[in-house]
Design an enzyme around this catalytic site. Structure first.
Site, mmCIF file in Angstrom:
data_model
loop_
_atom_site.group_PDB
_atom_site.id
_atom_site.type_symbol
_atom_site.label_atom_id
_atom_site.label_comp_id
_atom_site.label_asym_id
_atom_site.label_seq_id
_atom_site.Cartn_x
_atom_site.Cartn_y
_atom_site.Cartn_z
ATOM 1 N N SER A 69 24.374 93.198 5.561
ATOM 2 C CA SER A 69 24.034 93.733 6.685
ATOM 3 C C SER A 69 23.991 92.355 8.088
ATOM 4 C CB SER A 69 22.079 93.597 6.135
ATOM 5 O OG SER A 69 21.677 92.569 6.074
ATOM 6 N N ALA A 127 5.423 95.859 8.825
ATOM 7 C CA ALA A 127 4.901 96.199 10.023
ATOM 8 C C ALA A 127 4.259 97.460 9.425
ATOM 9 C CB ALA A 127 5.557 95.938 11.039
ATOM 10 N N GLY A 128 4.571 98.326 8.822
ATOM 11 C CA GLY A 128 4.188 99.545 8.799
ATOM 12 C C GLY A 128 4.494 100.910 9.690
ATOM 13 N N LEU A 129 5.782 100.262 9.771
ATOM 14 C CA LEU A 129 6.892 101.569 10.547
ATOM 15 C C LEU A 129 7.801 102.277 9.895
ATOM 16 C CD1 LEU A 129 6.783 99.530 14.180
ATOM 17 C CD2 LEU A 129 5.009 100.765 12.950
ATOM 18 N N SER A 130 7.623 101.561 8.631
ATOM 19 C CA SER A 130 8.507 102.563 7.663
ATOM 20 C C SER A 130 10.486 101.816 8.030
ATOM 21 C CB SER A 130 8.621 103.801 8.020
ATOM 22 O OG SER A 130 9.378 104.748 7.090
ATOM 23 N N SER A 131 10.547 101.207 8.131
ATOM 24 C CA SER A 131 11.810 100.575 8.085
ATOM 25 C C SER A 131 13.186 101.063 6.834
ATOM 26 C CB SER A 131 11.794 98.668 8.352
ATOM 27 O OG SER A 131 11.477 98.501 6.971
ATOM 28 N N SER A 132 11.986 100.737 6.242
ATOM 29 C CA SER A 132 13.020 101.981 4.647
ATOM 30 C C SER A 132 13.364 102.887 5.073
ATOM 31 C CB SER A 132 11.760 101.976 3.465
ATOM 32 O OG SER A 132 10.695 102.669 3.669
ATOM 33 N N ASP A 176 6.969 109.591 5.814
ATOM 34 C CA ASP A 176 8.096 108.698 6.380
ATOM 35 C C ASP A 176 9.640 109.163 6.541
ATOM 36 O OD1 ASP A 176 5.992 106.985 6.456
ATOM 37 O OD2 ASP A 176 7.249 105.187 4.693
ATOM 38 N N TYR A 228 -1.279 99.900 -2.761
ATOM 39 C CA TYR A 228 -0.312 101.349 -2.614
ATOM 40 C C TYR A 228 -0.420 102.586 -3.634
ATOM 41 C CZ TYR A 228 2.200 104.756 -0.152
ATOM 42 O OH TYR A 228 2.835 106.139 0.431
#
Length: 386
Positions: A69, A127-132, A176, A228
């Protein structure tokens, strides 16, 4: 080829000494409303954003997967014949876990070739933006095409969820991955997590002169650990005590009985899920009848429920949401799994800068960490770029 795709191609060539077969990408997501309802088989209303994760992939002649990466120095090497959740860790589990989940679902990968993979992303991590999910969906789309699997977008979203649940160990629902796979420009994705039916719902942000502001608290969270999982367990316990399989099966009329049966904390957890499901349905209805300027009250009620009943917000999130509305936002709420991450505000375009400044000032005056604030645009889901 855009400058960014050219730079990803160059990074791949520098890492592996040959050109990629192709580059695929998938977006992060913002959830407009419907938090912690997905794993309770409820309703969600996310959209894909204009921040993406790219997977440059080259075909090999053996069964080896090499993974690099732009945000880490190490190279991870694995064999397609020896994939197991027990042998995966860190960020590579989101990639290798997708291949494992495909095989685990019964897909025959005996003829699949090895791959060289380079990952790049501008979706903020934590950040809660679902990078995963963006990572899972980008590589899932690449694997599907390069291995000739012929899977549709929803099937790839399900595989991404299995990877996150079993390979990574995060007990998330389908929200997500569905948003990242199914997103469309200027639309949200209305997903019924029980039937897995999904349809786009128009937002009309451009014609209404609105923008969505993301206010990243810079308090990082991690779904595989902490609160969670506790909330997931609390919802499951509440469903069992109420004699149902999932909380999707009860509505607001059942809350009086739930209050009698459950302990006070579990009741509040259940109440959040039940009322949040209704708020999603009400938001879809309101968008269709009155447009996006009419959903502010629903966003505020969702924020209050996450803060008070589900207890997943943090002071930075709460204050940012309050300050945004006070400065002219139509509505604001936390987005994502909570315990950090981001809040969002629906803002008239001519007030975007003023709202951002007011939020930054309010957090500074309270002695809280400085947010990172930027706009996002509802965008296309996973795709092949070159």
């Amino acid at each position: 080829m855009t400058d960014h795709l050219a730079s990803v191609t160059a990074a791949f060539e520098a890492a592996y000494g040959h050109s990629p077969t192709g580059i695929w990408s998938a977006p992060g997501r913002v959830n407009l409303i419907g938090e912690h309802t997905d794993y309770n088989n409820g309703y969600v209303l996310p959209f894909a954003i204009d921040r993406r994760t790219w997977a440059a992939v080259g075909v090999r002649e053996d069964r080896t997967v090499r993974l690099r990466s732009t945000f880490a120095d190490e190279e991870i090497v694995a064999s397609l014949d020896a994939l197991s959740p027990d042998t995966m860790d860190g960020w590579s589990a989101y990639v290798l876990g997708v291949a494992w989940a495909m095989a685990d679902s019964g897909i025959d990968l005996s003829g699949a070739t090895g791959l060289d993979i380079l990952i790049d992303s501008d979706v903020p991590v934590g950040a809660g933006l679902s990078s995963s999910a963006a990572l899972e969906c980008a590589v899932g789309k690449a694997f599907d095409e390069l291995w000739g699997l012929g899977l549709d977008k929803l099937a790839l979203a399900r595989i991404g969820r299995v990877a996150e649940n079993k390979a990574v160990g995060a007990p998330t629902g389908l929200l997500d991955q569905a948003a990242s796979m199914l997103g469309e420009e200027d639309h949200v994705v209305f997903l019924d997590c029980d039937t897995e039916d999904a349809r786009p719902v128009a937002l009309h942000l451009r014609e209404e002169g609105l923008q969505i502001l993301v206010m990243n608290s810079n308090v990082e969270h991690e779904h595989a650990t902490g609160g969670y999982g506790d909330r997931f367990a609390s919802c499951a316990n509440g469903a069992t005590a109420l004699g149902v399989t999932t909380l999707r099966e009860i509505g607001q009329a059942d809350l009086a009985r739930a209050e009698e049966v459950l302990d006070e904390e579990t009741y509040r957890r259940v109440r959040h899920v039940v009322t949040e499901n209704q708020r999603v349905l009400d938001t879809v209805d309101t968008l269709g009848k009155a447009g996006p300027r009419a959903i502010g009250e629903l966003m505020g009620a969702s924020q209050a429920s996450m803060r008070d009943d589900f207890e997943i917000t943090v002071p930075e999130i709460d204050l940012a949401s309050e300050a945004a509305v006070a400065a002219g936002a139509i509505g604001a709420r936390m987005t994502g799994g909570g315990f950090g991450g981001s809040s969002i505000a629906l803002v008239p375009a001519d007030k975007t800068d003023a709202v951002a400044a007011a939020v930054t000032t309010a957090l500074a005056d309270a002695g809280l960490r400085e947010p990172t604030i930027f706009t996002v645009t509802p965008s296309q889901g996973a795709r092949r770029d070159i």
